[in-house]
Design an enzyme around this catalytic site. Structure first.
Site, mmCIF file in Angstrom:
data_model
loop_
_atom_site.group_PDB
_atom_site.id
_atom_site.type_symbol
_atom_site.label_atom_id
_atom_site.label_comp_id
_atom_site.label_asym_id
_atom_site.label_seq_id
_atom_site.Cartn_x
_atom_site.Cartn_y
_atom_site.Cartn_z
ATOM 1 N N HIS A 112 41.303 5.217 60.949
ATOM 2 C CA HIS A 112 42.706 5.432 61.320
ATOM 3 C C HIS A 112 42.969 6.877 61.716
ATOM 4 C CE1 HIS A 112 43.916 1.386 59.852
ATOM 5 N NE2 HIS A 112 42.781 1.536 59.203
ATOM 6 N N LYS B 126 25.448 37.364 55.171
ATOM 7 C CA LYS B 126 25.385 37.868 53.796
ATOM 8 C C LYS B 126 25.211 39.394 53.803
ATOM 9 C CE LYS B 126 23.533 33.872 51.209
ATOM 10 N NZ LYS B 126 22.475 33.394 50.315
ATOM 11 N N GLU C 200 21.574 23.733 58.463
ATOM 12 C CA GLU C 200 20.807 24.955 58.195
ATOM 13 C C GLU C 200 19.328 24.807 58.550
ATOM 14 O OE1 GLU C 200 20.999 26.655 54.239
ATOM 15 O OE2 GLU C 200 22.964 27.487 54.616
HETATM 16 O O1 PA5 Z 1 20.012 26.341 51.254
HETATM 17 C C1 PA5 Z 1 20.058 27.539 51.153
HETATM 18 O O2 PA5 Z 1 19.027 28.221 51.071
HETATM 19 C C2 PA5 Z 1 21.381 28.277 51.088
HETATM 20 O O3 PA5 Z 1 22.440 27.447 51.378
HETATM 21 C C3 PA5 Z 1 21.592 28.833 49.698
HETATM 22 O O4 PA5 Z 1 21.513 27.800 48.765
HETATM 23 C C4 PA5 Z 1 22.944 29.533 49.574
HETATM 24 O O5 PA5 Z 1 23.050 30.516 50.545
HETATM 25 C C5 PA5 Z 1 23.094 30.162 48.192
HETATM 26 O O6 PA5 Z 1 22.046 31.070 47.960
HETATM 27 P P1 PA5 Z 1 21.625 31.471 46.488
HETATM 28 O O7 PA5 Z 1 21.163 30.255 45.790
HETATM 29 O O8 PA5 Z 1 20.531 32.475 46.672
HETATM 30 O O9 PA5 Z 1 22.822 32.074 45.813
#
Ligand code: PA5
Length: 432
Positions: free
Chosen positions: A310, A423, A280
């Site tokens: 393996h 989202k 990310e």
């Molecule tokens: O690292 C990030 O920002 C994302 O992976 C969020 O943690 C994930 O999308 C969940 O979002 P939220 O904490 O707003 O529910």
């Protein structure tokens, strides 16, 4: 204290190239130093200051103590909101924790009906038996579809069984967010996430500290390890920036897959946590100023030794030269021995009477030898042992490595615009 050891000798990057890349990270290191000196949570690098925050530690601890004995903890959250706690819990308490010791823990992340059904059944069973239950819902935004759906499902079950249900709910979210306000109205317990600390950098905030405290992890040692590694990685020639340079070099030389090869099964979820962090943070289309398309990114994969030798061992040693491997080893492990039964020596000799650790060590050395022979670049991180202090170091090292990588690629390691795309679209489809 026991420091993590880094062996970069087989990373196969020319020294002069490494020096040039290291110099490119000077500015980033200065920015990090300034953020740590300034303290507080005003900038994108704010997560670096979590390790000094006594308030979050205290808030998480006193709430956990208030609950007393907890029989079952339900953690509702996804991505950065649950992967860190899951990773540290499994590393310290073991993947098989629920079969061995308490409190039991259940993770509700995706909206998979079958796994949620199991969570519902477990929650009902604990409530029917009048056992002590805590639901910790963690969402920075408070608006993630999966998390809110799963929370509402578990809340409905809790409400049905317990008139004092609000006392069993802990909401961890951004202070002042709509979720924060709603939780306040309903008298749920509240724990804050600083606005500038993104999900994948939040493991040392209440996001990780509260559930880990309930699960018996020594969070003070975790933070101490993280603090020591943070200071180490602000020095020149530190392991976070050096390994960032190695990854950057290899990604520019067609080795764009970063495999984390753990020689400890219970560390697998650390790999999954890092997969999100690296994926990310660096997988980006635009440069920092949003003026130039860059298409940056390294694909993280997770392998377990010796199991995966393996399955993908052949590919890693004989297949395309597209990977850069990190071996993660543990120096001190529990003692389990193969009994000394000489009649079995004809099957595999020289293992009778040896510890599994010795055998694993021979496998590690064998694999590294084969990697060298086949010109497959790698580096090694050795944990002195699997402890909260060592894991604090490891996770902090990775978060800083990824910040340095962001600087090398010239991308913003703190946003995730393309995750937001899915989202938004999901919400649009659901509204039709
Ligand atoms: O690292 C990030 O920002 C994302 O992976 C969020 O943690 C994930 O999308 C969940 O979002 P939220 O904490 O707003 O529910």
């Amino acid at each position: 204290m026991k420091e993590l050891q880094f062996n970069l000798a087989h990373a196969v990057v020319p020294q002069d190239e490494l020096h040039i890349l290291e110099r490119l990270t000077d500015h980033e290191r200065a920015v990090m130093q300034a953020v740590v000196e300034a303290k507080g949570y005003g900038s994108d690098h704010a997560s670096l200051n979590l390790v000094d925050d006594k308030e979050f530690l205290q808030a998480s601890r006193s709430l956990a103590h208030k609950f007393g004995v907890v029989d079952a903890l339900f953690i509702v959250g996804i991505g950065g909101s649950n992967l860190g706690a899951l990773a540290i819990h499994e590393a310290i308490n073991g993947k098989m924790h629920n079969g061995i010791r308490g409190p039991k823990v259940f993770f509700a992340d995706t909206v998979d009906s079958q796994s949620m059904l199991v969570n519902i059944q477990m929650l009902e069973a604990y409530l029917a038996a009048k056992r002590s239950v805590v639901i910790n819902v963690i969402s920075k935004s408070g608006s993630t579809t999966e998390t809110v759906a799963n929370f509402e499902i578990l809340l409905a079950v809790l409400k049905k069984h317990d008139p004092r249900f609000a006392e069993r709910i802990v909401v961890t979210t951004d202070e002042g967010s709509p979720f924060w306000k709603l939780a306040k109205q309903h008298d749920f317990h509240l724990l804050p996430i600083p606005a500038k600390v993104g999900g994948r950098y939040s493991v040392f905030s209440c996001v990780g500290l509260f559930p880990l405290q309930v699960l018996g992890v020594d969070v003070q040692s975790l933070l101490a390890g993280a603090a020591d590694m943070r200071d180490r990685c602000l020095e020149p020639h530190n392991p976070a920036l050096q390994t960032a340079c190695l990854h950057y070099f290899h990604s520019k030389h067609k080795r764009n897959i970063a495999d984390m090869f753990f020689y400890a099964t219970d560390l697998e979820s650390i790999g999954k946590w890092y997969r999100q962090l690296l994926g990310e943070s660096i997988g980006k289309e635009w440069d920092l100023q949003h003026t130039k398309q860059v298409h940056a990114g390294i694909t993280p994969t997770v392998s377990i030794g010796s199991t995966d030798l393996h399955s993908v061992g052949q590919l890693y040693l004989g297949g395309p030269q597209d990977k850069f491997t990190t071996f993660i080893t543990v120096k001190k492990t529990t003692l389990v021995e193969v009994p000394d039964m000489s009649e079995y020596e004809s099957l595999v000799p020289h293992i009778q009477g040896k510890s599994l650790h010795e055998i694993m060590h021979a496998i590690q050395a064998g694999v590294q030898h084969a990697f060298k022979e086949n010109a497959r670049p790698f580096y090694v991180i050795e944990l002195p042992e699997v402890s909260a202090y060592a894991l604090g170091q490891l996770l902090q090292f990775y978060m800083m490595q990824v910040m340095y990588l962001g600087a090398l690629f010239g991308v913003n390691p703190f946003d995730q615009p393309h995750v937001e795309l899915y989202k938004k679209e999901t919400k649009r489809i659901l509204s039709e």
